[in-house]
Design a protein around this motif. Structure first.
Motif, short mmCIF file in Angstrom:
data_model
loop_
_atom_site.label_atom_id
_atom_site.label_comp_id
_atom_site.label_asym_id
_atom_site.label_seq_id
_atom_site.Cartn_x
_atom_site.Cartn_y
_atom_site.Cartn_z
N UNK A 152 4.21 -12.23 3.87
CA UNK A 152 4.45 -10.80 4.01
C UNK A 152 4.93 -10.24 2.68
N UNK A 153 4.56 -9.01 2.39
CA UNK A 153 4.95 -8.35 1.15
C UNK A 153 5.08 -6.86 1.41
N UNK A 154 5.96 -6.18 0.65
CA UNK A 154 6.16 -4.75 0.88
C UNK A 154 5.05 -3.90 0.26
N UNK A 155 4.65 -2.89 0.99
CA UNK A 155 3.67 -1.92 0.50
C UNK A 155 3.96 -0.57 1.15
N UNK A 156 3.48 0.47 0.50
CA UNK A 156 3.55 1.82 1.07
C UNK A 156 2.14 2.24 1.43
N UNK A 157 1.98 2.74 2.64
CA UNK A 157 0.67 3.15 3.15
C UNK A 157 0.66 4.67 3.29
N UNK A 158 -0.44 5.26 2.88
CA UNK A 158 -0.62 6.70 2.95
C UNK A 158 -1.94 6.95 3.69
N UNK A 159 -1.84 7.58 4.84
CA UNK A 159 -3.04 7.99 5.57
C UNK A 159 -3.21 9.48 5.37
N UNK A 160 -4.43 9.88 5.05
CA UNK A 160 -4.73 11.28 4.76
C UNK A 160 -5.95 11.69 5.58
N UNK A 161 -5.89 12.90 6.12
CA UNK A 161 -6.99 13.43 6.92
C UNK A 161 -7.21 14.89 6.55
N UNK A 162 -8.48 15.27 6.40
CA UNK A 162 -8.82 16.68 6.19
C UNK A 162 -8.68 17.40 7.53
N UNK A 163 -7.74 18.29 7.62
CA UNK A 163 -7.46 18.99 8.86
C UNK A 163 -8.60 19.93 9.24
N UNK A 164 -9.05 19.85 10.48
CA UNK A 164 -10.09 20.73 11.04
C UNK A 164 -11.47 20.53 10.40
N UNK A 165 -11.73 19.35 9.86
CA UNK A 165 -13.02 19.10 9.22
C UNK A 165 -14.19 19.19 10.21
N UNK A 166 -14.01 18.65 11.40
CA UNK A 166 -15.08 18.71 12.40
C UNK A 166 -15.43 20.16 12.71
N UNK B 230 6.74 -0.69 4.36
CA UNK B 230 7.28 -1.87 5.05
C UNK B 230 6.52 -3.12 4.68
N UNK B 231 7.01 -4.22 5.21
CA UNK B 231 6.35 -5.49 4.97
C UNK B 231 5.04 -5.55 5.75
N UNK B 232 4.05 -6.16 5.14
CA UNK B 232 2.73 -6.25 5.74
C UNK B 232 2.09 -7.59 5.39
N UNK B 233 1.00 -7.88 6.03
CA UNK B 233 0.20 -9.06 5.71
C UNK B 233 -1.24 -8.61 5.49
N UNK B 234 -1.93 -9.33 4.64
CA UNK B 234 -3.34 -9.05 4.42
C UNK B 234 -4.13 -10.05 5.25
N UNK B 235 -4.90 -9.56 6.21
CA UNK B 235 -5.65 -10.40 7.13
C UNK B 235 -7.08 -10.55 6.65
N UNK B 236 -7.49 -11.79 6.47
CA UNK B 236 -8.84 -12.13 6.01
C UNK B 236 -9.24 -11.36 4.75
N UNK B 237 -8.25 -11.07 3.91
CA UNK B 237 -8.51 -10.46 2.62
C UNK B 237 -8.93 -9.01 2.63
N UNK B 238 -8.91 -8.36 3.81
CA UNK B 238 -9.39 -6.97 3.81
C UNK B 238 -8.65 -6.02 4.73
#
Length: 182
Positions: free
Chosen positions: A2-16, A94-102
């Motif tokens: 496990x290792x620490x990383x920061x994740x950022x999820x971004x979405x274009x609002x109302x794109x559909x 938070x701490x995370x793991x990389x599963x199967x390299x992807x």
């Protein structure tokens, strides 16, 4: 491991809705502008866009400050490049793991994704307990707790405000300048 990383999820609002109202060509043009801005800001901030998810993406930062600055600078630039649409952003560290390299496995990427879902147009949400130190120019504002899908209890979150002070993030100062021959 496990290792620490920061994740950022971004979405274009109302794109559909935008595609349904303006057609595929305009939607494709807007999406291309969004991705171009995201790639440019990611490159400048040392953040990696891990995967695109239609009209959104997941980015990964080694340092939390880099992830927050990336998100807020992207939001600022997208206000022009992606008008009339805004962004919805979720950030978690938070701490995370990389599963199967992807694939990243852990609470942090899941929470960032769910916070993106909970964010309103133009909002960047982050867990309140992860905001002890924020980059210069960024502040937190009150937001009601959210109960993200799959999480057992409500999460105290804040809405990030402001614009980051952007210190240089390139290596050109480390490269010796060559003088012209005399």
């Amino acid at each position: 491991m496990r290792f620490p990383r920061t994740f950022v999820f971004v979405d274009l609002s109302s794109f559909t809705h935008y595609i349904e109202s303006h057609g595929d060509r305009k939607g494709t043009k807007l999406l291309a502008a969004f991705r171009a801005v995201a790639r440019a800001v990611a490159s400048e901030r040392g953040v990696r866009i891990d995967k695109y998810l239609g009209d959104g993406f997941m980015a990964v930062a080694v340092e939390q400050d880099d992830g927050v600055v990336f998100a807020m600078e992207l939001r600022r630039r997208a206000a022009t490049a992606c008008a009339p649409l805004g962004l919805r952003i979720g950030i978690a560290t938070g701490d995370t793991m990389l599963f199967e390299g992807e694939d990243y496995i852990g609470s942090a990427p899941n929470l960032a994704s769910r916070l993106c879902d909970e964010a309103g147009d133009g909002e960047a949400l982050m867990p309140a307990d992860q905001t002890a130190t924020l980059p210069e120019g960024i502040a937190s504002a009150a937001h009601p707790p959210v109960r993200p899908k799959g999480f057992p209890a409500p999460i105290d979150v804040v809405r990030l405000t402001g614009e980051p002070v952007l210190p240089p993030r390139h290596d050109t100062t480390e490269v010796p300048r060559h003088r012209e021959p005399l």
